[in-house]
Design an enzyme around this catalytic site. Structure first.
Site, short mmCIF file in Angstrom:
data_model
loop_
_atom_site.label_atom_id
_atom_site.label_comp_id
_atom_site.label_asym_id
_atom_site.label_seq_id
_atom_site.Cartn_x
_atom_site.Cartn_y
_atom_site.Cartn_z
N ARG A 178 -9.54 -6.72 9.28
CA ARG A 178 -9.83 -5.31 8.98
C ARG A 178 -10.95 -5.22 7.95
O ARG A 178 -11.84 -4.37 8.05
CB ARG A 178 -8.58 -4.59 8.48
CG ARG A 178 -7.51 -4.43 9.54
CD ARG A 178 -6.33 -3.64 9.02
NE ARG A 178 -6.67 -2.24 8.78
CZ ARG A 178 -5.89 -1.37 8.14
NH1 ARG A 178 -4.72 -1.78 7.65
NH2 ARG A 178 -6.28 -0.13 7.97
N CYS A 236 -6.41 -0.91 -0.43
CA CYS A 236 -5.90 -1.41 0.85
C CYS A 236 -6.20 -0.35 1.89
O CYS A 236 -7.26 0.25 1.89
CB CYS A 236 -4.41 -1.71 0.73
SG CYS A 236 -3.42 -0.28 0.24
#
Length: 286
Positions: A178, A236
Site C-alpha cells: 500500500r 496509517c
C-alpha cells in the site's frame, strides 16, 4: 514513557486483578469492515470487561477528516465514564489479539490525559492461552469520573505530517504494497506521503501478536532512522494501525506523534502530493 510501561502480560494482568487496585478492563475487539464484534464479546470476555465500539465510540463519523477521525471529546469522555474509567485508576485495554484496536483506545486515553493505561500484550488470545477464564455475564460498571483533556502535543494534522516527513521522521505503518502504491483496497489513491518511510506495524510483533522485545524494537526503529532527538510521526490508513506503531515505539522507549487522519484524509485531498514506489521522495502530483 519508559520501555514496556505501555503493555503488560496476561500473567501480570491476572496478578493485578487479584490485587487491591484492580484495573478497569475495556474490550475493544474490532475487525476492519466488520462484522460487529459485540456478539463475540457477549459470548465471552475477560470477567468484568466492558465492550467499547471502535467505529462509533473511539472515532467520529467518517468524512473529510478520514475514515476514523477522532471522536468528539465530550462523547468520548461519556463512553469512558460509562465504562467505569476514573481520573487516576488503572485501565487495561485488549482486543482479539491483533492489538490495533486496543492501541487506538490506549492512544486516545493517553492523549486525553489518562495517566495509567496499558494494553494486554497479545490480547484475548494471550489471556486464554495463559489459562485465563472468560465470562458471558452481563457487566454493569460503576460510573467513572474521567474527563478527557486533549494534550497540546502528540497529534499531527496533514500539515504537521508533511513537516515531520521533511524535518524529522514520518513512519507509514501500513503494508508495504500500500505504501508503494501497488494496491489500494480502501482509499481513493495508492502511495504514501512524500518523505515518509515504510514501517509496517505488523513487523513489530511476533506470530502470536505479542510485541517483540524492547531492544529488538529499538534496533528496528533506529535502522529506520530514529536517532537521539529525532521527532517521530506515524500514520496509517485511518489512525488505527498507526496507533499500534505509536505503542510499539513507546515499548521501545521512543516518543512519537500520530497523524490521526492518516492516508484516508491525505488521499482524499486533491491538493496533497502523493509518492509511489519504494523511494520515500519519489513524488507525483495528484
Amino acid at each position: 514513557m519508559t520501555a514496556n510501561s505501555a503493555i503488560l502480560s496476561a500473567a501480570e494482568l491476572r496478578a493485578e486483578l487479584a490485587g487491591s487496585r484492580p484495573p478497569v478492563l475495556l474490550d475493544v475487539r474490532w475487525q476492519l469492515g466488520g462484522p460487529d464484534q459485540r456478539p463475540a464479546y457477549e459470548a465471552g470476555h475477560l470477567p468484568g470487561a466492558v465492550y467499547v465500539d471502535l467505529d462509533h465510540e473511539l472515532a467520529g463519523p467518517p468524512g473529510a477528516g478520514g475514515r476514523h477521525p477522532l471522536p468528539d471529546t465530550e462523547a468520548f469522555g461519556a463512553v469512558m465514564r460509562r465504562a467505569g474509567v476514573t481520573s487516576d485508576g488503572p485501565v487495561v485495554v485488549y482486543d482479539g489479539g491483533q492489538g490495533w484496536a486496543a492501541a487506538r483506545a490506549w492512544w486516545l486515553l493517553r492523549w486525553t490525559g489518562h495517566p495509567d493505561v496499558r494494553v494486554l500484550d497479545g490480547g484475548l488470545a494471550a489471556w486464554v492461552a495463559a489459562g485465563g477464564t472468560v465470562s458471558a455475564d452481563r457487566v454493569t460498571s460503576m460510573e467513572g469520573d474521567f474527563k478527557p483533556t486533549p494534550a497540546a502535543s502528540g497529534l499531527l494534522d496533514a500539515d504537521g505530517a508533511a513537516a515531520r516527513a521533511r524535518a524529522g521522521l514520518l513512519l507509514d505503518a501500513r503494508a508495504g504494497e500500500r505504501y508503494r502504491g501497488e494496491v489500494e483496497p480502501i482509499d481513493p489513491v495508492g502511495g504514501h506521503i512524500p518523505g515518509a518511510v515504510s514501517a509496517p506495524t505488523t513487523e513489530n510483533v511476533t506470530g502470536d501478536g505479542r510485541f517483540r522485545p524492547a531492544d529488538e524494537l529499538r534496533a528496528r526503529f533506529e535502522a529506520l532512522g530514529v536517532t537521539e532527538g529525532t521527532e517521530v510521526g506515524v500514520y496509517c490508513g485511518s489512525g488505527v494501525s498507526g496507533a499500534h506503531e505509536v505503542l510499539a515505539l513507546a515499548v521501545a522507549g521512543i516518543g512519537s506523534d500520530l497523524y490521526a487522519g492518516s492516508w484516508s484524509e491525505w488521499s482524499s485531498d486533491p491538493d496533497c502530493p502523493v509518492a509511489t514506489g519504494p523511494d520515500p521522495h519519489e513524488s507525483r502530483q495528484p
